[in-house]
Design an enzyme around this catalytic site. Structure first.
Site, mmCIF file in Angstrom:
data_model
loop_
_atom_site.group_PDB
_atom_site.id
_atom_site.type_symbol
_atom_site.label_atom_id
_atom_site.label_comp_id
_atom_site.label_asym_id
_atom_site.label_seq_id
_atom_site.Cartn_x
_atom_site.Cartn_y
_atom_site.Cartn_z
ATOM 1 N N HIS A 260 1.235 0.302 -15.731
ATOM 2 C CA HIS A 260 0.731 1.649 -15.997
ATOM 3 C C HIS A 260 1.514 2.297 -17.151
ATOM 4 C CE1 HIS A 260 -1.018 5.599 -14.743
ATOM 5 N NE2 HIS A 260 0.092 6.038 -15.313
ATOM 6 N N GLU A 261 2.833 2.344 -17.010
ATOM 7 C CA GLU A 261 3.644 2.971 -18.061
ATOM 8 C C GLU A 261 3.526 2.180 -19.358
ATOM 9 O OE1 GLU A 261 4.478 5.870 -17.455
ATOM 10 O OE2 GLU A 261 4.341 5.806 -15.268
ATOM 11 N N HIS A 264 0.606 3.388 -21.281
ATOM 12 C CA HIS A 264 0.972 4.597 -22.032
ATOM 13 C C HIS A 264 1.786 4.200 -23.269
ATOM 14 C CE1 HIS A 264 -0.372 7.721 -19.291
ATOM 15 N NE2 HIS A 264 0.349 7.276 -18.283
ATOM 16 N N GLU A 290 -3.996 8.861 -20.122
ATOM 17 C CA GLU A 290 -4.111 8.254 -18.791
ATOM 18 C C GLU A 290 -5.148 7.127 -18.797
ATOM 19 O OE1 GLU A 290 -1.826 9.034 -16.824
ATOM 20 O OE2 GLU A 290 -2.449 8.230 -14.887
HETATM 21 ZN ZN ZN Z 1 0.164 7.931 -16.253
#
Ligand code: ZN
Length: 496
Positions: A260-261, A264, A290
């Protein structure tokens, strides 16, 4: 370009540099700062943010904007002028004493919220929520809006989005998600016991590095460290920091947290360096940000093709924990969907339902149709309706999230919008790369990253979120992509 525009860019980069310096200090605070350093660090950060705010709202900026409006600007320069003007206007429309009152109330509210949550006593937090809602309503009125007060706040997180539009999107999602969840509750439960065995942190760190490398994260321009709450921060496209938290008795937390990170982080690394320190070199919005994290975490990381390639590495790292597990069982297990009370623990099926009830409540608070005192009961009722479980306590209900205590009202929809954009983007990527699944199954994620770079990352803030979605996918944000993706995947995961 022109001398006013050049001056405007010089000022913009100055503000951006101070923000980046502050971001370095914040990163350090979350990762390596010794406990006693916190007091001085708070002061340092306070000084910097005051300085950045003063510079961003200085009369010189206003003068440079007016001057630049007379210069013929195109392309990135026009984008920069538009965005700097917008942010200058937003910031200067808000009376200084309102900003101060909001900051002070938030500090006190944060304390009250912590106490209320620990004691499970909503009334401790209630007066602060009341005050924050009133302040945020004044804030919205100061900025101005066409539709309703919520729009002005939402626009601060997701430019160009409105409450009515979010509502339209959620209306398209809700019935189909509720129906899918009900279907899954009737299916045979999946085997997930092995996800809770022993996964020592060093092995998780090696796997984390491997998956980030596979995704294309550039370790010459970034790194990851440990913090209590995972996040991604960036000081420039050449220095992007991720954090992770290891849970040695649950596989998913760190692994999917890092994907997830990392999503980003890839976005930050892919922003155009030529426009660093100006809006043309910045991310579009929280929702678009996101979408990048959810795309990698869920659409890629929880796909069958991905596990075809990656499972052998995981088993090699944890031969004991996964001794009796097949690749297919692993893929199913990481997709388990079940109702939970807590948003941050929710899976892809339930997550957006958690967001919808928050959106409805906060929209009502701003409109005055929901009173702060009514929120605990309303929360429980909607949870039962949407998610199918009813919290016994307010600590597991209306008090579970930190956002409102910081005055962050209008933020929640960006999480769901991220999920929705991610599904719509991936559907477009699939059209451009018809053999995407085979590629993922071979561990080749370069084509996907290249597509994201060209279509999304490289454009900075050129288009606002809804425009970007339309530009890249050929249509306005459409909830069908997300629901269809979930229906298809879960039919296979649960055999329903
Ligand atoms: Zn996030």
């Amino acid at each position: 370009m022109g001398k006013h525009y050049d001056e405007l860019i010089r000022l913009s980069r100055e503000v951006s540099d101070y923000s980046s310096i502050g971001a370095v200090l914040s990163w350090d605070q979350e990762t390596y700062l010794p406990p006693r350093g916190a007091r001085a660090r708070g002061r340092h950060l306070g000084q910097l943010s005051a300085l950045a705010h003063r510079l961003a709202t200085a009369p010189e900026v206003g003068a440079a904007i007016r001057g630049a409006e007379g210069e013929k600007l195109e392309g990135a320069a026009a984008v920069n002028l538009r965005e700097i003007r917008r942010s200058y206007e937003r910031q200067t429309r808000i009376p200084t004493e309102l900003v101060r009152e909001l900051t002070e109330t938030s500090v006190a509210a944060r304390q009250a919220w912590k106490e209320a949550r620990a004691k499970d006593e909503f009334p401790i937090f209630a007066p602060f929520l009341e005050k924050l809602v009133a302040l945020r309503r004044r804030y919205a009125e100061a900025i101005g809006f066409d539709g309703e007060p919520y729009d002005a706040l939402l626009d601060g997180y997701e430019q160009g989005m409105t409450a009515a539009e979010v509502s339209r999107i959620f209306d398209g999602l809700r019935p189909r998600l509720v129906a899918l969840a009900a279907k899954i509750r009737g299916a045979r439960p999946l085997r997930t016991d092995f996800l809770h065995r022993s996964f020592p942190a060093p092995g998780q760190a090696r796997l984390g590095r491997r998956v980030l490398e596979l995704m294309g994260f550039d370790f010459q321009a970034g790194r990851f460290d440990v913090s209590a709450h995972p996040f991604c921060t960036s000081f420039s496209p050449d220095d992007v920091r991720l954090t992770v938290r290891y849970d040695e008795s649950f596989f998913n937390a760190a692994f999917f947290g890092l994907m997830h990170e990392g999503g980003h982080g890839l976005y930050e690394q892919g922003l155009p360096s030529a426009h660093e320190g100006t809006p043309a070199g910045e991310a579009v919005s929280l929702g678009i940000h996101e979408s990048q994290s959810r795309l990698w975490e869920n659409q890629v990381g929880r796909s069958r093709a991905f596990w075809r390639h990656f499972f052998p590495f995981v088993r090699e790292e944890f031969p004991d924990a996964l001794r009796d597990v097949t690749e297919e069982e692993m893929w199913r297990a990481v997709n388990e969907a079940k109702p939970s009370l807590i948003r941050v623990e929710a899976d892809e099926v339930y997550y957006n339902l958690h967001i919808m009830l928050r959106f409805e409540i906060e929209r009502g608070l701003l409109l005055g149709t929901v009173r702060p005192a009514d929120t605990p009961a309303l929360w429980k009722e909607r949870m039962e309706q949407y998610v199918g479980v009813r919290p016994d306590t307010d600590a597991d209900g209306v008090l579970q999230d930190i956002h409102w205590s910081g005055g962050m009202i209008g933020y929640f929809p960006t999480y769901s919008l991220g999920n929705l954009y991610a599904a719509q983007f991936l559907a477009a990527a699939r059209k451009a790369i018809p053999d995407l699944d085979e590629r993922i199954g071979r561990g080749d994620l370069r084509g996907l990253l290249a597509w994201l770079r060209t279509n999304i990352h490289a454009h900075g803030m050129t288009w606002r979120a809804p425009e970007l979605v339309e530009k890249v996918t050929g249509e306005a944000p459409n909830p069908d992509y997300l629901v269809s993706y979930l229906e298809r995947k879960y039919a296979e995961v649960y055999g329903i």
